[in-house]
Structures are given as structure tokens and as C-alpha cells.
Scaffold this active site. Structure first.
Site, PDB file in Angstrom:
ATOM      1  N   CYS A  88       0.893  -1.157   0.000  1.00  0.00           N
ATOM      2  CA  CYS A  88       0.000   0.000   0.000  1.00  0.00           C
ATOM      3  C   CYS A  88       0.924   1.198   0.000  1.00  0.00           C
ATOM      4  O   CYS A  88       1.534   1.503   1.023  1.00  0.00           O
ATOM      5  CB  CYS A  88      -0.923   0.029   1.209  1.00  0.00           C
ATOM      6  SG  CYS A  88      -1.898   1.558   1.231  1.00  0.00           S
ATOM      7  N   SER A  92      -1.290   1.824   4.696  1.00  0.00           N
ATOM      8  CA  SER A  92      -1.021   0.441   5.102  1.00  0.00           C
ATOM      9  C   SER A  92      -2.231  -0.449   4.866  1.00  0.00           C
ATOM     10  O   SER A  92      -2.483  -1.368   5.638  1.00  0.00           O
ATOM     11  CB  SER A  92      -0.630   0.405   6.581  1.00  0.00           C
ATOM     12  OG  SER A  92      -1.663   0.992   7.353  1.00  0.00           O
TER      13      SER A  92
HETATM   14 FE    FE Z   1      -3.404   2.099   2.761  1.00  0.00          FE
END
Ligand code: FE
Length: 184
Positions: A88, A92
């Protein structure tokens, strides 16, 4: 984060017991073993694998693995020609319902930036050498979509039950930063 949490609790917008229940669930009751069951089933049941590749959200939900951060799942499959890995880049985002909470390194700035700028270099640091002829695909998770990597089934596991196969499947292999092998 603590300051924000306190403010939300003070204003009565968040119930601390509800927060504790979410954290307790994903720290202790939901983890990578869920994803391992999905992978083992995909390896052993061609129809399930096909469903998983077409509609991962439904195929995963059919095993009871639903919940936050797993609402929109996509399964990507490693093959001898293609290696998939997940990141990502923005924050995250991670498929909690099948893998639990993300590891610290997944949330780190170096992983998030280098996974896209130098995926082969990052994989090498995880101990995964990807041959030049193998395509590396990096999937950037978003608030909408979460990815599950279906690792390659290790050689020498013909005839194994799904239960036995699931024990081989690691968290990192489902993020795409590890390969699987049968323990010697
Ligand atoms: Fe994310």
C-alpha cells in the site's frame, strides 16, 4: 493517534470497549491462518480456485472470513511466469480478514516506496530471487481493494490434504514476499 482516540471518546463518538473488541479480534482471533485456508482450498479444489479468481470477496466470505478491510478482495496467483507482490504505497491497507494485522515492515516508508520502484531488489532482501524472465507484478492496495497472493504450491505435495497444505502457507507468501517449500 492516542490524542485523537481520547478526543473521540471524550466527545462520546467512540465507545472504548468497541475499539478494544476490534483490536482483540484482529490481534488474537483473526490472522494469516484464514488466508492459508483459502490458499489450500484453491490448490485442492479447481472449482473453488476458479471462483476465487473471479470473485475473491464471495469465495473468501464463503469460508466465513468477512469483516473490516476485507470487503473488496482480489486474488492474484503466482505462477512460474508471474510473481505478484502487494503493497500500500499510500498508507497500510491490508486484508485483515484473511491475514490479520499488517507486519511493521509493511507499514514502513522504505517498503512502501521501494516495492514499486525496485520490486526485484526488495524481493531479494526477503530472500526471493526472481529470474529475469519472470514478470513481477506489484499491486497497490487502496481503501477499496485488498489483494491476496496465491503462492505457488510447493513441489512434492501431490495428494496432500487441504489441512496439511494450509500448514505450509505463510503470511509473507500471501503478501508475495516469500516462496513456499516443504520443510526438509
Ligand atoms: Fe493504505
Amino acid at each position: 493517534m492516542r490524542a485523537l482516540e481520547r478526543l473521540l471518546v471524550d466527545k462520546g463518538l467512540v465507545d472504548p470497549a468497541a475499539l478494544d473488541a476490534v483490536i482483540e479480534t484482529y490481534e488474537h482471533r483473526v490472522g494469516p491462518r484464514n488466508g492459508a485456508q483459502v490458499v489450500a482450498r484453491a490448490w485442492t479444489e479447481p472449482q473453488y480456485r476458479q471462483w476465487l479468481m473471479q470473485d475473491a470477496t464471495a469465495a473468501i466470505a464463503s469460508l466465513g472470513y468477512t469483516g473490516r478491510q476485507g470487503e473488496h478482495m482480489i486474488a492474484v496467483e503466482n505462477t512460474p511466469q508471474v510473481h505478484n507482490m502487494v503493497v500500500c504505497t499510500l498508507c497500510s491497507c491490508y486484508p485483515w480478514s484473511v491475514l490479520g494485522l499488517p507486519p511493521m515492515w509493511y507499514k514502513s516508508a522504505p517498503y512502501r516506496s521501494r516495492a514499486v520502484s525496485d520490486p526485484r531488489g526488495v524481493l531479494k532482501e526477503f530472500g526471493v530471487e526472481v529470474d529475469a524472465g519472470v514478470e513481477v507484478r506489484v499491486w497497490d492496495s487502496t481503501a477499496e481493494l485488498r489483494y491476496l497472493v496465491i503462492p505457488e504450491r510447493p513441489a512434492g505435495t501431490d495428494g496432500w490434504s487441504a489441512e496439511r497444505l494450509a500448514e505450509l502457507v505463510t503470511r509473507d507468501s500471501m503478501i508475495g514476499v516469500a516462496r513456499l517449500a516443504v520443510p526438509a
